[in-house]
Design an enzyme around this catalytic site. Structure first.
Site, PDB file in Angstrom:
ATOM      1  N   GLY A 152       0.823  -1.201   0.000  1.00  0.00           N
ATOM      2  CA  GLY A 152       0.000   0.000   0.000  1.00  0.00           C
ATOM      3  C   GLY A 152       0.860   1.255   0.000  1.00  0.00           C
ATOM      4  O   GLY A 152       2.058   1.208   0.285  1.00  0.00           O
ATOM      5  N   CYS A 153       0.249   2.385  -0.299  1.00  0.00           N
ATOM      6  CA  CYS A 153       1.013   3.629  -0.426  1.00  0.00           C
ATOM      7  C   CYS A 153       1.629   4.058   0.903  1.00  0.00           C
ATOM      8  O   CYS A 153       2.786   4.467   0.953  1.00  0.00           O
ATOM      9  CB  CYS A 153       0.149   4.727  -1.023  1.00  0.00           C
ATOM     10  SG  CYS A 153      -1.376   5.034  -0.125  1.00  0.00           S
TER      11      CYS A 153
END
Length: 165
Positions: A152-153
């Site tokens: 994920g970011c």
């Protein structure tokens, strides 16, 4: 010349799916062959994502996962976590490679998943087959992996910040 990979985006109406489509359409070694979703069925990709208007004639389809990847080399999943948990085993059985954007297969073992999410993982046998897809940490394994769990970011930001240490 490098081979051209046939790719499918499963779950293409959200932000993650839209970005996958945009980048795949511009990739010189990829042919995007199908985009699936349970909503916007029959709509042109460019009508749902105006920034892609005129870039493809593909329409959103609602087909079973194994049918969605028929003839494809790789399935890129822009699905919510719980939906990926249901879809990945069916796609895995087809032999297609998978890149999952959700958190469904990011944790390497079933016990860690149970502790984190408070329930058992529905496909624990697949967890060890997924490679955590942060190239700065494990590029060689990612290149050869059949299944990649995209980080994920926020996790990427934190991990890259700590990498020098």
């Amino acid at each position: 010349m490098s081979p051209r990979f046939r790719a499918v985006v499963v779950g293409g109406t959200g932000y993650g799916g839209a970005e996958l489509i945009r980048r795949l359409l511009a990739h010189p070694h990829v042919e995007l062959t199908r985009v699936t979703s349970v909503d916007q069925v029959g709509q042109l990709v460019g009508h749902v994502h105006p920034n892609l208007e005129g870039r493809t004639d593909l329409r959103f389809e609602d087909v079973p996962p194994a049918q969605a990847v028929d003839g494809a080399d790789v399935a890129l999943l822009g699905l919510p976590h719980d939906v990926s948990l249901e879809v990945v085993p069916a796609i895995a059985a087809t032999g297609a490679r998978i890149v999952d954007m959700s958190a469904a297969f990011r944790l390497g073992d079933a016990e860690t998943y149970r502790r984190r999410y408070g329930r058992p993982h529905p496909a624990p046998e697949l967890l060890p087959e997924f490679v955590y897809g942060l190239p700065e940490l494990d590029r060689a394994r990612i290149e050869n992996a059949r299944f990649v769990a995209n980080p994920g970011c926020f996790a990427t930001c934190v991990q890259l910040g700590l990498l020098p240490f």
